[in-house]
Motif scaffolding. Structure first.
Motif, PDB file in Angstrom:
ATOM      1  N   GLN A  83      -3.501  11.169   3.887  1.00 25.41           N
ATOM      2  CA  GLN A  83      -4.183   9.888   3.739  1.00 25.41           C
ATOM      3  C   GLN A  83      -3.696   8.924   4.826  1.00 25.41           C
ATOM      4  O   GLN A  83      -2.588   9.046   5.331  1.00 25.41           O
ATOM      5  N   ARG A  84      -4.526   7.950   5.175  1.00 25.87           N
ATOM      6  CA  ARG A  84      -4.164   6.967   6.199  1.00 25.87           C
ATOM      7  C   ARG A  84      -2.861   6.253   5.851  1.00 25.87           C
ATOM      8  O   ARG A  84      -2.548   6.068   4.687  1.00 25.87           O
ATOM      9  N   ALA A 102      -8.835  -1.249   8.043  1.00 20.92           N
ATOM     10  CA  ALA A 102      -9.078  -0.267   9.102  1.00 20.92           C
ATOM     11  C   ALA A 102      -9.458  -0.935  10.426  1.00 20.92           C
ATOM     12  O   ALA A 102      -9.051  -0.491  11.501  1.00 20.92           O
ATOM     13  N   ARG A 154      -6.136  -2.372  12.198  1.00 14.49           N
ATOM     14  CA  ARG A 154      -4.901  -1.587  12.277  1.00 14.49           C
ATOM     15  C   ARG A 154      -4.387  -1.550  13.723  1.00 14.49           C
ATOM     16  O   ARG A 154      -5.169  -1.583  14.666  1.00 14.49           O
ATOM     17  N   TYR A 211       0.845  -1.194   0.000  1.00  8.54           N
ATOM     18  CA  TYR A 211       0.000   0.000   0.000  1.00  8.54           C
ATOM     19  C   TYR A 211       0.880   1.243   0.000  1.00  8.54           C
ATOM     20  O   TYR A 211       1.868   1.312   0.723  1.00  8.54           O
ATOM     21  N   PRO A 237      -7.185   1.014   3.466  1.00 13.25           N
ATOM     22  CA  PRO A 237      -8.540   1.214   4.007  1.00 13.25           C
ATOM     23  C   PRO A 237      -9.276  -0.082   4.346  1.00 13.25           C
ATOM     24  O   PRO A 237     -10.026  -0.132   5.312  1.00 13.25           O
ATOM     25  N   GLU A 238      -9.033  -1.148   3.594  1.00 11.88           N
ATOM     26  CA  GLU A 238      -9.735  -2.408   3.854  1.00 11.88           C
ATOM     27  C   GLU A 238      -9.298  -3.066   5.167  1.00 11.88           C
ATOM     28  O   GLU A 238      -9.950  -3.983   5.648  1.00 11.88           O
ATOM     29  N   ARG A 245       0.374   5.580   0.035  1.00  7.30           N
ATOM     30  CA  ARG A 245      -0.536   6.728   0.049  1.00  7.30           C
ATOM     31  C   ARG A 245      -0.406   7.489  -1.264  1.00  7.30           C
ATOM     32  O   ARG A 245       0.671   7.590  -1.834  1.00  7.30           O
TER      33      ARG A 245
END
Length: 79
Positions: free
Chosen positions: A65-66, A73, A76, A58, A70-71, A60
């Motif tokens: 942004q995180r 979350a 985490r 992943y 996101p999937e 950003r």
């Protein structure tokens, strides 16, 4: 220093019925190795060994942004 999101899997739990990959139990953050920017440092920001974790791939796409995909979350690392 950049952040790499690393996936911790549980080999005893499958992702879904008939799934081939072990379930993700947590996503952790680690700093990048200054000599090899795509590799994580040996320890996550919460103090765990990164040797058995997988790079999530992943990245950003914009500031703010995180740090995690996101999937993931719900799993985490909160430390």
């Amino acid at each position: 220093m950049s952040i790499i999101a690393l996936v911790e899997r549980d080999a005893d739990r499958e992702a879904s019925p008939g799934g081939a990959e072990p379930a993700v139990v947590a996503v952790h953050a680690a700093g990048t190795d200054p000599d090899v920017p795509l590799d994580p440092l040996p320890v996550t920001l919460c103090g765990l060994d990164t040797a058995q974790m997988e790079h999530s791939e992943y990245q950003r796409t914009r500031p703010g942004q995180r740090w995690y995909p996101p999937e993931f979350a719900a799993v985490r690392c909160l430390e």
